[in-house]
Scaffold this motif. Structure first.
Motif, PDB file in Angstrom:
ATOM      1  N   TYR A  78     -42.121  50.621 -92.761  1.00  8.47           N
ATOM      2  CA  TYR A  78     -41.829  51.822 -91.975  1.00  8.47           C
ATOM      3  C   TYR A  78     -43.113  52.440 -91.413  1.00  8.47           C
ATOM      4  O   TYR A  78     -43.106  52.991 -90.307  1.00  8.47           O
ATOM      5  CB  TYR A  78     -41.065  52.842 -92.819  1.00  8.47           C
ATOM      6  N   ALA A  79     -44.197  52.349 -92.147  1.00 12.61           N
ATOM      7  CA  ALA A  79     -45.476  52.843 -91.625  1.00 12.61           C
ATOM      8  C   ALA A  79     -45.880  52.053 -90.386  1.00 12.61           C
ATOM      9  O   ALA A  79     -46.418  52.610 -89.413  1.00 12.61           O
ATOM     10  CB  ALA A  79     -46.551  52.751 -92.700  1.00 12.61           C
ATOM     11  N   TRP A  80     -45.618  50.748 -90.410  1.00  5.48           N
ATOM     12  CA  TRP A  80     -45.921  49.913 -89.244  1.00  5.48           C
ATOM     13  C   TRP A  80     -45.031  50.298 -88.061  1.00  5.48           C
ATOM     14  O   TRP A  80     -45.507  50.401 -86.927  1.00  5.48           O
ATOM     15  CB  TRP A  80     -45.733  48.445 -89.595  1.00  5.48           C
ATOM     16  N   VAL A  81     -43.735  50.512 -88.316  1.00  4.54           N
ATOM     17  CA  VAL A  81     -42.829  50.943 -87.250  1.00  4.54           C
ATOM     18  C   VAL A  81     -43.310  52.271 -86.672  1.00  4.54           C
ATOM     19  O   VAL A  81     -43.304  52.466 -85.451  1.00  4.54           O
ATOM     20  CB  VAL A  81     -41.380  51.072 -87.774  1.00  4.54           C
ATOM     21  N   ALA A  98     -46.297  53.348 -86.423  1.00  5.74           N
ATOM     22  CA  ALA A  98     -47.443  53.083 -85.542  1.00  5.74           C
ATOM     23  C   ALA A  98     -46.995  52.520 -84.198  1.00  5.74           C
ATOM     24  O   ALA A  98     -47.577  52.837 -83.154  1.00  5.74           O
ATOM     25  CB  ALA A  98     -48.415  52.132 -86.221  1.00  5.74           C
ATOM     26  N   GLN A  99     -45.961  51.697 -84.209  1.00  8.75           N
ATOM     27  CA  GLN A  99     -45.467  51.101 -82.960  1.00  8.75           C
ATOM     28  C   GLN A  99     -44.815  52.140 -82.060  1.00  8.75           C
ATOM     29  O   GLN A  99     -44.714  51.953 -80.843  1.00  8.75           O
ATOM     30  CB  GLN A  99     -44.458  49.979 -83.250  1.00  8.75           C
ATOM     31  N   TYR A 153     -38.725  55.453 -77.667  1.00  6.80           N
ATOM     32  CA  TYR A 153     -37.890  54.506 -78.400  1.00  6.80           C
ATOM     33  C   TYR A 153     -38.715  53.252 -78.711  1.00  6.80           C
ATOM     34  O   TYR A 153     -39.868  53.144 -78.289  1.00  6.80           O
ATOM     35  CB  TYR A 153     -36.635  54.168 -77.600  1.00  6.80           C
ATOM     36  N   LEU A 154     -38.137  52.323 -79.431  1.00  9.85           N
ATOM     37  CA  LEU A 154     -38.900  51.173 -79.909  1.00  9.85           C
ATOM     38  C   LEU A 154     -39.557  50.377 -78.792  1.00  9.85           C
ATOM     39  O   LEU A 154     -40.656  49.847 -78.957  1.00  9.85           O
ATOM     40  CB  LEU A 154     -37.998  50.252 -80.736  1.00  9.85           C
ATOM     41  N   LEU A 207     -42.118  58.274 -86.260  1.00 11.61           N
ATOM     42  CA  LEU A 207     -40.806  57.861 -86.746  1.00 11.61           C
ATOM     43  C   LEU A 207     -39.876  59.062 -86.872  1.00 11.61           C
ATOM     44  O   LEU A 207     -38.699  58.992 -86.493  1.00 11.61           O
ATOM     45  CB  LEU A 207     -40.948  57.152 -88.094  1.00 11.61           C
ATOM     46  N   ALA A 208     -40.399  60.164 -87.396  1.00 11.77           N
ATOM     47  CA  ALA A 208     -39.591  61.372 -87.547  1.00 11.77           C
ATOM     48  C   ALA A 208     -39.113  61.882 -86.189  1.00 11.77           C
ATOM     49  O   ALA A 208     -37.959  62.300 -86.034  1.00 11.77           O
ATOM     50  CB  ALA A 208     -40.381  62.455 -88.271  1.00 11.77           C
ATOM     51  N   GLY A 209     -40.002  61.850 -85.180  1.00 14.73           N
ATOM     52  CA  GLY A 209     -39.610  62.276 -83.844  1.00 14.73           C
ATOM     53  C   GLY A 209     -38.534  61.384 -83.253  1.00 14.73           C
ATOM     54  O   GLY A 209     -37.579  61.859 -82.638  1.00 14.73           O
TER      55      GLY A 209
END
Length: 210
Positions: free
Chosen positions: A134-137, A139-140, A146-147, A187-189
């Motif tokens: 999740y930390a990596w996500v 950062a992305q 969006y992703l 991620l939270a945003g």
């Protein structure tokens, strides 16, 4: 079309996509204990492993496995841009995300969701690894809505369905564990934006989720 689902399961992802696209479909709930569908069928006769999601097409064809279902739905309405065009590099970026979510996030949750079977050490090993992913996500997602950039895709629907598990109060109360967003501002945003999407709210409400 019929979407066979369990409330709050990974089938939430195609449920969101179906609502996002405005497609005509019927929700069919599956009982996870009896494996009976709400219309009285043995779900294992349709899906041998008893897994959701399962998409039944109008001609009776059955489509299993979440990533395949998500791409199929997106391709029904190419103009929606929920999946990039076939043959484009961006389409392979989407496949890359779906594969990552399936193998690293989805599977990473399994020891937490089945903590009794996994045991204390299984959970202790799985949770840090999942948090790293999740930390990596996070950062992305820096600089992105969006992703894959400014536009919502089926990968976002999949990640949201999975991330819901880590925010569920029952996960912490029953298994004494959860996945928090502390320090993961991107991620939270993203999660907040996802919860504001009408299709997400509609799907959560239909499944009796908060």
């Amino acid at each position: 079309m019929k979407l066979y689902y369990l409330p709050g399961a990974c089938s939430l992802a195609p449920h969101i996509v179906l609502n996002e696209l405005g497609l005509d479909f019927q929700l069919v709930r599956v009982d996870h204990k009896t494996h009976q569908t709400e219309d009285g069928r043995d779900f294992r006769a349709l899906s041998p492993f008893g897994y959701v999601p399962l998409l039944e097409l109008d001609d009776g064809s059955l489509l299993r496995e979440g990533p395949a279902v998500l791409q199929y739905l997106a391709d029904l309405r190419p103009a929606s841009l929920l999946a990039p065009a076939h043959g484009s590099l961006e389409r392979y970026r989407l496949l890359e995300w779906l594969a990552f979510l399936n193998s690293e996030i989805h599977k990473g949750f399994i020891p937490l969701l089945y903590a009794v079977a996994a045991g204390k050490y299984g959970v202790e090993a799985a949770k840090p690894k999942l948090e790293q992913r999740y930390a990596w996500v996070n950062a992305q997602l820096a600089g992105k809505r969006y992703l894959m950039g400014d536009g919502f895709t089926v990968a976002d629907a999949y990640l949201f369905a999975l991330t819901q598990w880590g925010q569920a109060p029952w996960l912490e109360s029953v298994y004494k564990t959860s996945i928090r967003f502390d320090g993961l501002e991107h991620l939270a945003g993203w999660y907040g934006r996802m919860r504001e999407r009408p299709a997400v709210r509609q799907s959560l409400q239909a499944e009796g989720l908060r």
